[in-house]
Design a protein around this motif. Structure first.
Motif, PDB file in Angstrom:
ATOM      1  N   ARG A 351      57.026 -24.659  -8.752  1.00 60.74           N
ATOM      2  CA  ARG A 351      56.473 -25.343  -9.909  1.00 60.74           C
ATOM      3  C   ARG A 351      56.014 -26.747  -9.520  1.00 60.74           C
ATOM      4  O   ARG A 351      56.487 -27.328  -8.536  1.00 60.74           O
ATOM      5  CB  ARG A 351      57.516 -25.452 -11.032  1.00 60.74           C
ATOM      6  CG  ARG A 351      58.036 -24.113 -11.528  1.00 60.74           C
ATOM      7  CD  ARG A 351      58.941 -24.297 -12.734  1.00 60.74           C
ATOM      8  NE  ARG A 351      59.553 -23.037 -13.144  1.00 60.74           N
ATOM      9  CZ  ARG A 351      58.955 -22.137 -13.921  1.00 60.74           C
ATOM     10  NH1 ARG A 351      57.730 -22.382 -14.375  1.00 60.74           N
ATOM     11  NH2 ARG A 351      59.576 -21.024 -14.242  1.00 60.74           N
ATOM     12  N   SER A 352      55.118 -27.276 -10.315  1.00 60.00           N
ATOM     13  CA  SER A 352      54.656 -28.647 -10.115  1.00 60.00           C
ATOM     14  C   SER A 352      54.091 -29.168 -11.426  1.00 60.00           C
ATOM     15  O   SER A 352      53.748 -28.389 -12.325  1.00 60.00           O
ATOM     16  CB  SER A 352      53.588 -28.702  -9.022  1.00 60.00           C
ATOM     17  OG  SER A 352      53.169 -30.037  -8.794  1.00 60.00           O
ATOM     18  N   ASN A 353      54.010 -30.488 -11.541  1.00 64.98           N
ATOM     19  CA  ASN A 353      53.402 -31.087 -12.724  1.00 64.98           C
ATOM     20  C   ASN A 353      51.901 -31.288 -12.556  1.00 64.98           C
ATOM     21  O   ASN A 353      51.264 -31.967 -13.347  1.00 64.98           O
ATOM     22  CB  ASN A 353      54.080 -32.417 -13.065  1.00 64.98           C
ATOM     23  CG  ASN A 353      53.970 -33.437 -11.937  1.00 64.98           C
ATOM     24  OD1 ASN A 353      53.423 -33.145 -10.875  1.00 64.98           O
ATOM     25  ND2 ASN A 353      54.483 -34.632 -12.168  1.00 64.98           N
ATOM     26  N   ASN A 425      60.597 -27.409  -6.971  1.00 62.29           N
ATOM     27  CA  ASN A 425      59.679 -28.324  -7.628  1.00 62.29           C
ATOM     28  C   ASN A 425      58.931 -29.132  -6.583  1.00 62.29           C
ATOM     29  O   ASN A 425      59.534 -29.721  -5.692  1.00 62.29           O
ATOM     30  CB  ASN A 425      60.437 -29.247  -8.577  1.00 62.29           C
ATOM     31  CG  ASN A 425      60.972 -28.504  -9.791  1.00 62.29           C
ATOM     32  OD1 ASN A 425      60.206 -27.962 -10.576  1.00 62.29           O
ATOM     33  ND2 ASN A 425      62.292 -28.453  -9.934  1.00 62.29           N
ATOM     34  N   SER A 427      56.074 -32.108  -5.791  1.00 65.64           N
ATOM     35  CA  SER A 427      55.438 -33.299  -6.351  1.00 65.64           C
ATOM     36  C   SER A 427      54.228 -33.691  -5.519  1.00 65.64           C
ATOM     37  O   SER A 427      54.227 -33.521  -4.293  1.00 65.64           O
ATOM     38  CB  SER A 427      56.429 -34.469  -6.383  1.00 65.64           C
ATOM     39  OG  SER A 427      57.561 -34.150  -7.170  1.00 65.64           O
TER      40      SER A 427
END
Length: 551
Positions: A351-353, A425, A427
């Motif tokens: 996942r990532s933002n 995660n 970034s």
């Protein structure tokens, strides 16, 4: 005949997709038509490869430093599904060639892949100056596969000559050449390799040896014995070129007639160079034989150990002794585990933002920090992967820091690689922002047709020392991260060469493209609804891509 069938079948699928593109919706049939992925007006006939369910990126690397090998590689496949490995034009070849350290291949879209129906094949790689590479595969899932082929250089005369000595045991007289191999194993924390290899010639066979003049080297047993007693250092020696810089990996062994994926490592390969006796080169065994035997001297001993040969699709169960009846021999010494591997194991979601594709490499270590194998994850955030052919044990995934657009990823501890759900995660690196690239590769011999590929690509800042960063392109569209005010290169490996496209991340305050297009290219930009900037690149391919796919 099967090759022609595969090509024609895939070309038919291409036609079906084009027809669907032109007829599925009236709003797309107007002139200009609308691109379904981007919504922009286009006047090109667009072809995609998205009917392929599994692709394979093979990278040919020098094991000493991980660099790509840019000497010509000859690659062939064997095994159950060998004929189902094709180019993106649908062509099956007996041999594939590349001088760029990479191949992009795919599987016949009509062949499904699952735990119940694994995709089984072996690869053979030959590159001048490197040891021949063989490896078996049992793919358990469909998807995008990145497969690293780590090759070891041939080390001429790495081994010193091993002196022979007369040995009398249980009434049998032999000449024994024995030396515990020195050096360091990749996964062994000692200065001495935990095994030794001996070469043995029976006394009667030794006395039959002939030199380059086809003459017996010794005229009598007494002459041979006197030579040894008076000058043992120059009595006899055998010279073997050896290589031992091999990484552990998952490979396939034939056990009791069944092909089984196992944790595996080549310990050493060797090739006979010369046998010297009484300061003369031996040219003829004269119906004699050389027996080689190996012994594991370390602890604990591996489950599987010995000399092995690679058959069509797998390694044979090894033996401790082997006999050579000529002076043109080589060997492979291996170790492997009896530990059962689960076909599919832990589920890992990335996942990532940010909105971006990714290609992330990880090395797998056990809890004693022993390297086991490597894995790759290629997709678009968020994306979930099942680990294939996994040992049921606690491991640590150490992610390589080779993606300039992403910050370093912390190691992931997994209690049992055969089970569980895990999340990673990712970034973005400082100073990187989100972009969308839309690529149309225009056919040079038909400017009304373009390829909008579902394909693996790579990007980096032009002329920088950054590593190439893998990206996942779908229908010519790729979401990625980049630094503002830079010139980037996007490259795709097609057939036998890289195709490059340049673009800038320079825009005015309204998102209008300010870069200078390269020759044969048109570049434009616009701001998307989510405030990302989309960069559209139309580039005439240097290769005859339309001819390759039969257009």
């Amino acid at each position: 005949m099967k090759n022609i069938f595969v090509v024609n079948r895939i070309k038919s699928i291409v036609w079906i997709f084009v027809v669907l593109l032109l007829t599925s919706c009236g709003e797309y049939f107007n002139n200009p038509i609308k691109d379904k992925e981007t919504g922009e007006d286009i006047n090109l006939l667009i072809i995609d490869f998205n009917f392929f369910t599994s692709s394979m990126t093979f990278k040919f690397l020098d094991v000493s430093d991980g660099s790509r090998i840019t000497k010509e590689a000859k690659v062939s496949f064997s095994g159950i599904n060998a004929n189902d490995i094709v180019t993106f034009t649908g062509e099956k070849k007996d041999n594939f060639f590349t001088s760029e350290g990479q191949l992009e291949l795919t599987t016949d879209p009509n062949v499904s892949i699952s735990e119940n129906s694994p995709f089984e094949f072996a690869i053979n790689v030959e590159i001048e100056g490197y040891n021949v590479f063989n490896k078996g595969f049992q793919l358990q899932t469909e998807g995008k596969k990145t497969i690293e082929i780590n090759l070891t250089k041939i080390n001429k005369n790495e081994s010193n000559g091993i002196n022979g000595e007369i040995n009398i045991e249980n009434g049998d007289t032999t000449v024994v050449f024995g030396l515990a191999s020195q050096g360091t194993l990749k996964s062994v924390q000692t200065t001495e390799k935990p095994y030794k290899i001996n070469y043995v010639i029976a006394w009667n066979d030794f006395l039959k040896l002939k030199d380059t003049n086809d003459s017996l080297i010794f005229s009598s047993p007494e002459e041979a014995q006197n030579k040894f007693d008076n000058d043992p250092d120059n009595f006899s020696s055998i010279l073997i070129d050896t290589s031992s810089n091999y990484l552990p990996q998952v490979d396939v062994i034939s056990k009791n007639g069944e092909l089984v994926s196992v944790l595996f490592q080549k310990l050493e390969t060797g090739t006979f160079i010369k046998l010297t006796v009484n300061e003369k080169i031996v040219a003829n065994l004269n119906a004699g034989v050389i027996t080689s035997n190996c012994e594991y001297t370390g602890t604990p001993a591996p489950d599987i150990f010995g000399f092995s040969v690679f058959s069509e699709q797998s390694w044979e169960m090894p033996v401790i002794d082997t006999v050579y009846n000529n002076l043109h021999f080589s060997y492979t010494l291996i170790q492997a585990s009896n530990e059962m591997l689960c076909e599919t194991g832990s589920s890992i979601v990335f996942r990532s933002n940010v909105i971006s594709s990714f290609s992330i490499d990880a090395d797998v270590y056990d809890m004693d920090d022993n390297f086991l194998t490597s894995v790759n994850f290629k997709g678009n955030f968020p994306d979930t992967f099942l680990v294939e052919n996994a040992p049921s044990r606690a491991v640590i995934l150490k992610f390589r820091d080779n993606n300039p657009g992403f910050s370093a990823i912390n190691p992931l501890e997994i209690t049992d690689l055969c089970a569980g759900n895990y999340e990673v995660n990712v970034s973005p690196s400082a100073g990187y922002v989100e972009y969308q690239i839309v690529l149309k590769a225009i056919c040079q011999d038909n400017l009304s047709v373009a390829i909008a590929p579902t394909y693996s690509g790579e990007i980096k800042i032009k002329d920088s020392s950054d590593p190439w960063q893998g990206v996942d392109m779908i229908g010519g569209v790729v979401d990625l991260l980049g630094k503002p005010n830079q010139e980037y290169q996007l490259r795709l490996y097609w057939e036998n060469a890289w195709e490059y496209s340049n673009y800038f991340t320079k825009f005015n305050s309204e998102g209008v493209y300010l870069g200078t297009p390269e020759a044969g290219a048109t570049v434009s930009s616009k701001t998307l609804d989510d405030d990302r900037i989309q960069i559209s690149v139309e580039k005439i391919f240097k290769q005859n891509i339309c001819n390759d796919i039969g257009w």
